[in-house]
Design an enzyme around this catalytic site. Sequence first.
Site, PDB file in Angstrom:
ATOM      1  N   ASN A 156     -16.528   7.104 -39.373  1.00 34.29           N
ATOM      2  CA  ASN A 156     -17.633   6.865 -38.435  1.00 34.29           C
ATOM      3  C   ASN A 156     -18.355   5.562 -38.757  1.00 34.29           C
ATOM      4  O   ASN A 156     -18.720   4.796 -37.858  1.00 34.29           O
ATOM      5  CB  ASN A 156     -18.621   8.033 -38.486  1.00 34.29           C
ATOM      6  CG  ASN A 156     -18.238   9.159 -37.533  1.00 34.29           C
ATOM      7  OD1 ASN A 156     -17.533   8.936 -36.555  1.00 34.29           O
ATOM      8  ND2 ASN A 156     -18.696  10.359 -37.828  1.00 34.29           N
ATOM      9  N   GLU A 201     -17.139  17.892 -39.091  1.00 35.46           N
ATOM     10  CA  GLU A 201     -15.698  17.610 -39.103  1.00 35.46           C
ATOM     11  C   GLU A 201     -14.917  18.766 -39.714  1.00 35.46           C
ATOM     12  O   GLU A 201     -13.730  18.612 -40.032  1.00 35.46           O
ATOM     13  CB  GLU A 201     -15.414  16.322 -39.868  1.00 35.46           C
ATOM     14  CG  GLU A 201     -15.666  16.373 -41.363  1.00 35.46           C
ATOM     15  CD  GLU A 201     -17.110  16.067 -41.722  1.00 35.46           C
ATOM     16  OE1 GLU A 201     -17.356  15.735 -42.891  1.00 35.46           O
ATOM     17  OE2 GLU A 201     -17.995  16.138 -40.847  1.00 35.46           O
TER      18      GLU A 201
END
Length: 448
Positions: free
Chosen positions: A327, A362
């Site tokens: 990210n 996640e």
Amino acid sequence: MKGFVAFSRGVGWTLVVVSLAMLATWVSAKGPLLALVQAQAGSHAQASLALLLAGSALLSGKSAPRTSITLSLVLALIGGIGLLEFVWGRDVISWHWLDGLLPDWPGRPTGRMVPPAALSFTLLGLAGVAVVRGRAVWLREACMILIIWMTMVSSSSYGLVLPGDSVILLRRLPFMTAALLFVLVLGWMASRPTSGLTRIAVANSMGGAFARRLTLPALVLPVVLTFLFRSVQSHLGMSESLALVLASVATGALVTVMITWVAFLLDRSERQRRTVHVLRADASTDVLTGLANRRMFDATLAQALQDERAGALVLLMLDIDHFKKFNDSFGHQAGDDVLRETGRLLGEAVREQDLAARYGGEEFVILLPHSDAQRAEHVGQRILAAFRSHDWPQRAVTMSIGVAVAGQDESPEQLVRRADEALYRSKQEGRDRLTLATACAVPGAPRD
């Protein structure tokens, strides 16, 4: 259901009031119902007395069941005596004593009760006993259906008499008596809305909706149609063939209207079902990945551990490696794309009876019912291979997996903790791998 019970009590009170008014009319030979009583050819005072017993039995069905049963038995006895007199052709218990108590006025019927009314009261008394006792449902339903059939035949035949036709089926059953009997049967059926045929009408289902909306029109239509078309034929001098054609067209039109109404109900029910399905799916589905959400996973895991039929249960806990760095390097939009693709790959890797869910961030979980450690490892290795071989746009994405086989009497929290510990070891040992958790400790067993 409250509406059905209220309708039943309303019918009971109506029958009591009307029958008392009719008896008062018979005794006094005057009153607002005198013209109606005089018009009811074949009606006797015994029928008014029987209706009073029937209405009282209906009212006392719940508050005083023994009284209701007694009144129903007396009603059946009165009707049975009337039938026996008709078959035998002579008086069993003469009703002349009742005739002697009543004033003599022109057109007042005397003597025995008419056979159709006697049969109806006999059946109604038996049905009342069965309803109050809650037994012989088939008997009470058969009795009530037969009474409805007789009253409908009689009422429909009056559709021929009113325009001036002299032919009538069951003509000896007075129209007023037939109408009150019809309403009384509906009252008895509504008094126990959770049993018999009424159970369908009160059901919160498509069948219940149809029964509530279509039954009464279907029962009333034969009388209305018979009267209307016989009236048209009599007053307009229409031939029977033309009247039959018009009746067929009107019947077809009414059937079409009812079919359209049913189709409307079906369509509305289907749209409501789809809306509920969508709402349930939204409540149990993760929007980003399309997998089940945490709430759905928790509920399914708890149920599976309680369900003995689920057999061996295996939990896989999965985590995308270095997702935070991904990210930071490529942005959250790219990270969301990875999560979506992860959801697709996991969905393809499991069976229909398995559950793949997003656990949070996640992290993902997979429940494998009717499985063991060997199959779990096979599924996990297939997932790892799919991630390695997938063409990721930015850089390669890998997955670490922890596997735990549910132990006997293990709680959801214990199973998740063991799978999470196995996942942590996969991370420590280099990621992109699968680790099997140690077996669940058996309560009371010695520790090493």
